[in-house]
Design a protein around this motif. Structure first.
Motif, PDB file in Angstrom:
ATOM      1  N   ARG A 112       1.025  -1.120   0.031  1.00 10.44           N
ATOM      2  CA  ARG A 112      -0.092   0.143  -0.038  1.00 10.44           C
ATOM      3  C   ARG A 112       0.877   1.283  -0.005  1.00 10.44           C
ATOM      4  N   GLN A 113       0.620   2.161  -0.750  1.00 13.92           N
ATOM      5  CA  GLN A 113       1.208   3.292  -0.911  1.00 13.92           C
ATOM      6  C   GLN A 113       1.290   4.251   0.266  1.00 13.92           C
ATOM      7  N   GLY A 114       2.436   4.254   0.859  1.00  7.79           N
ATOM      8  CA  GLY A 114       2.645   5.489   2.009  1.00  7.79           C
ATOM      9  C   GLY A 114       2.225   4.440   3.310  1.00  7.79           C
ATOM     10  N   GLU A 115       1.671   3.000   3.415  1.00  5.43           N
ATOM     11  CA  GLU A 115       1.158   2.563   4.597  1.00  5.43           C
ATOM     12  C   GLU A 115       1.736   1.210   4.666  1.00  5.43           C
ATOM     13  N   GLU A 116       1.360   0.611   5.826  1.00  4.29           N
ATOM     14  CA  GLU A 116       1.958  -0.838   6.075  1.00  4.29           C
ATOM     15  C   GLU A 116       1.242  -1.820   5.100  1.00  4.29           C
ATOM     16  N   ALA A 117       2.234  -2.791   4.300  1.00  2.00           N
ATOM     17  CA  ALA A 117       1.509  -3.604   3.561  1.00  2.00           C
ATOM     18  C   ALA A 117       0.458  -4.554   4.231  1.00  2.00           C
ATOM     19  N   LEU A 118      -0.495  -5.171   3.562  1.00  6.32           N
ATOM     20  CA  LEU A 118      -1.479  -5.909   4.029  1.00  6.32           C
ATOM     21  C   LEU A 118      -1.281  -7.766   3.587  1.00  6.32           C
ATOM     22  N   ALA A 119      -1.726  -8.377   4.316  1.00  6.38           N
ATOM     23  CA  ALA A 119      -1.922  -9.593   4.064  1.00  6.38           C
ATOM     24  C   ALA A 119      -2.775  -9.890   3.178  1.00  6.38           C
ATOM     25  N   ALA A 120      -2.841 -11.064   2.370  1.00  5.66           N
ATOM     26  CA  ALA A 120      -3.993 -11.405   1.307  1.00  5.66           C
ATOM     27  C   ALA A 120      -4.766 -11.804   1.938  1.00  5.66           C
ATOM     28  N   GLU A 121      -4.618 -12.625   2.839  1.00  2.30           N
ATOM     29  CA  GLU A 121      -5.655 -13.150   3.795  1.00  2.30           C
ATOM     30  C   GLU A 121      -6.557 -12.040   4.467  1.00  2.30           C
ATOM     31  N   SER A 122      -6.118 -11.024   4.732  1.00 10.97           N
ATOM     32  CA  SER A 122      -6.778  -9.900   5.464  1.00 10.97           C
ATOM     33  C   SER A 122      -7.680  -9.069   4.302  1.00 10.97           C
ATOM     34  N   ILE A 123      -7.255  -9.002   3.040  1.00  6.23           N
ATOM     35  CA  ILE A 123      -7.988  -8.685   2.157  1.00  6.23           C
ATOM     36  C   ILE A 123      -9.246  -9.332   1.704  1.00  6.23           C
TER      37      ILE A 123
ATOM     38  N   ASN B 238      -6.973   2.683   0.189  1.00  2.36           N
ATOM     39  CA  ASN B 238      -5.583   2.747  -0.235  1.00  2.36           C
ATOM     40  C   ASN B 238      -5.044   1.109  -0.291  1.00  2.36           C
ATOM     41  N   ILE B 239      -6.200   0.356  -0.723  1.00  5.47           N
ATOM     42  CA  ILE B 239      -5.865  -1.025  -1.375  1.00  5.47           C
ATOM     43  C   ILE B 239      -6.141  -1.437  -2.552  1.00  5.47           C
ATOM     44  N   LYS B 240      -5.041  -1.222  -3.548  1.00 10.93           N
ATOM     45  CA  LYS B 240      -5.053  -1.006  -4.905  1.00 10.93           C
ATOM     46  C   LYS B 240      -4.965  -2.670  -5.350  1.00 10.93           C
ATOM     47  N   ILE B 241      -6.149  -3.197  -5.866  1.00 12.90           N
ATOM     48  CA  ILE B 241      -6.013  -4.517  -6.529  1.00 12.90           C
ATOM     49  C   ILE B 241      -6.932  -4.442  -7.540  1.00 12.90           C
ATOM     50  N   ALA B 242      -6.780  -5.166  -8.655  1.00 17.67           N
ATOM     51  CA  ALA B 242      -7.236  -5.111 -10.051  1.00 17.67           C
ATOM     52  C   ALA B 242      -8.848  -5.932  -9.702  1.00 17.67           C
ATOM     53  N   ARG B 243      -9.802  -5.808 -10.628  1.00 12.51           N
ATOM     54  CA  ARG B 243     -10.871  -6.481 -10.575  1.00 12.51           C
ATOM     55  C   ARG B 243     -10.643  -7.963 -10.989  1.00 12.51           C
ATOM     56  N   ARG B 244      -9.639  -8.506 -11.508  1.00  8.82           N
ATOM     57  CA  ARG B 244      -9.356  -9.844 -11.533  1.00  8.82           C
ATOM     58  C   ARG B 244      -8.962 -10.514 -10.502  1.00  8.82           C
ATOM     59  N   THR B 245      -8.074  -9.728  -9.620  1.00  6.92           N
ATOM     60  CA  THR B 245      -7.616 -10.158  -8.347  1.00  6.92           C
ATOM     61  C   THR B 245      -8.922 -10.309  -7.351  1.00  6.92           C
TER      62      THR B 245
END
Length: 486
Positions: free
Chosen positions: A418-429, A459-466
């Motif tokens: 995440r831009q400017g913030e701490e990264a997130l786990a995929a399971e969290s998303i 601030n969670i940038k993921i594509a529609r396919r994801t």
């Protein structure tokens, strides 16, 4: 160039898989249930290993692995492999008279009410009858001649786990040497049995057979399942209205009846697949504001070296034959290695869980949405072990936490930056997507693109396919199947 034999000295370093190392690896990758079976098998096969039946209070033995250890506590010193592994709780003696299944044949249950705790005859059924047995039991009450009985059993034997017929009438005719009318008649006989919809060729026929059993063969619901099931699957109510010439509210009412009163797979309730229950290998509890790790050692026997063989080796060493003496020494040595490997397994699981608790402390406080990115290398470097060891420890092992039971592999997840913030786990998303869909308007559900935009606002940038991939992993239907009609 000629071939010749030549002697050559070569110095090299390599890891040799000794029997002791194989045993340690084997015990390490076992789950809780497999470990219990392995312990009992080793006790039966190795006379140098026995169960310590002496009664000890839990907590008096400072070397017991089952003692509770607080988070960030000091590491326990390694025990000698001849020490006992754990201390058993006192088990009260069982009075088997309390469980005697005695029945009084003179008691009339039509006149007297049995006690509430009296066992039922259903308690003694060892196995649940499957679909084939249930069909055979019903066919036994039908008036069929031997040839018809053989054909009917062939048809029943070709029903899959969903209750659908997997063969054609031509194959039935060829296998049983019957004519077409007989095969079709016997198929109808089986379709008239319970459960309704059995022996259908597809979902459409199964649903129609269930409606016919309800005397609704001429209803709008029957017309939909026969001719417009594809529109029903895609929730295309407009196309159904156009095809049937009915009003929208009538179509919606018929579809609601189909989805609530009928079952597409009538054979599944009779499926005999065994249920695999999860037994946690470790517990994490919050006590007085601190997280406490406790290994699950229930039903694990208290092991020790055989005192009888040790005394025999010490007292009668001179009178023993060389072969007997060697046998006793080998069995005692194997027993010692087994106890040491068991202790090492438990200690390794504790270390790994302690490291996971340190990295994922926010998860235990706030839930899956606060899961942090974590890889095997992070834990391996933290406890100074190899990644392969961490992989073996976390496979097929579960932890009981205040918020549920999770596999240890669950806590390892890739990072989503995440831009400017701490990264997130995929399971969290994935958990965030699950909650968003649970809270959506059922009449206007969120599309994958809408979910992607909403996550982008956080601030969670993921594509529609994801998003679509995560939704499929969560086994959530697409938006067109989640939309409810107004």
């Amino acid at each position: 160039m000629g071939l010749e034999l030549r002697q050559q000295l070569k110095l090299s370093q390599k890891l040799v898989m000794t029997p002791q190392l194989r045993l340690a690896i084997k015990l390490l990758q076992m789950n809780r249930l497999e470990l219990g079976d392995a312990l009992q098998a080793e006790i039966e096969q190795n006379p140098g290993l026995e169960e310590d039946t002496s009664i000890q209070e839990r907590g008096e033995n400072i070397q017991s692995l089952s003692s509770t250890v607080e988070y960030k506590a000091e590491q326990q010193k390694e025990q000698d492999h001849t020490d006992q592994v754990r201390a058993e709780d006192t088990i009260p003696e069982t009075n088997w008279e309390d469980y005697a299944n005695t029945f009084d044949s003179n008691v009339s249950f039509s006149r007297e009410t049995p006690p509430a705790d009296a066992p039922s005859q259903f308690d003694f059924i060892s196995e649940k009858p499957g679909l084939l047995a249930y069909i055979q039991w019903q066919l036994a009450h039908s008036e069929l001649d031997p040839d018809e009985w053989e054909t009917a059993l062939f048809i029943a034997g070709n029903l899959n786990r969903y209750g659908f017929l997997e063969c054609t009438l031509e194959e039935v005719m060829e296998a049983t040497e019957c004519d077409h009318d007989s095969a079709e008649y016997l198929l109808e006989v089986i379709q008239d049995l319970d459960p309704p919809g059995i022996a259908a060729r597809d979902v459409s026929e199964s649903l129609f057979l269930q409606l016919e059993r309800m005397n609704l063969g001429d209803s709008l619901a029957a017309e939909i399942v026969k001719n417009n099931l594809n529109f029903l699957q895609s929730r295309n109510y407009k196309a159904i209205c156009h095809a049937t010439g009915r009003k929208r509210n009538e179509v919606i009412k018929a579809i609601e009846f189909i989805t609530t009163e009928l079952t597409p797979y009538p054979g599944l309730p009779y499926n005999q697949e065994a249920t695999n229950y999860v037994v946690p290998d470790v517990y994490v509890r919050k006590i007085d504001g601190k997280y406490v790790i406790h290994l699950n050692e229930e039903d694990i026997p208290n092991l020790k070296l055989s005192s009888q063989l040790q005394n025999l080796l010490q007292d009668d060493e001179d009178s023993l034959e060389k072969q007997s003496k060697q046998y006793i020494k080998e069995k005692l040595k194997d027993a010692g290695w087994f106890i040491k490997s068991l202790h090492q397994r438990q200690r390794t699981i504790f270390k790994v869980m302690e490291s996971i608790l340190k990295f994922q402390h926010d998860f235990f406080e706030h839930g899956p949405t606060r899961l942090k990115p974590l890889i095997l290398r992070d834990v391996a470097e933290d406890i100074e072990m190899h990644e392969s060891t961490i992989s073996r420890v976390t496979s097929n092992k579960y932890v009981h936490t205040p918020i549920g039971i999770y596999e240890l592999k669950y806590f390892f997840s890739t990072a989503i930056p995440r831009q400017g913030e701490e990264a997130l786990a995929a399971e969290s998303i994935r958990e965030r997507i699950r909650k968003m869909i649970q809270q959506e308007d059922p009449f206007k559900p969120l599309s994958d693109n809408s979910i992607s935009l909403k996550l982008g606002e956080k601030n969670i940038k993921i594509a529609r396919r994801t998003v679509a991939k995560y939704r499929e992993q969560l086994k959530i239907l697409p938006v067109k199947h989640r939309r409810k009609p107004r």
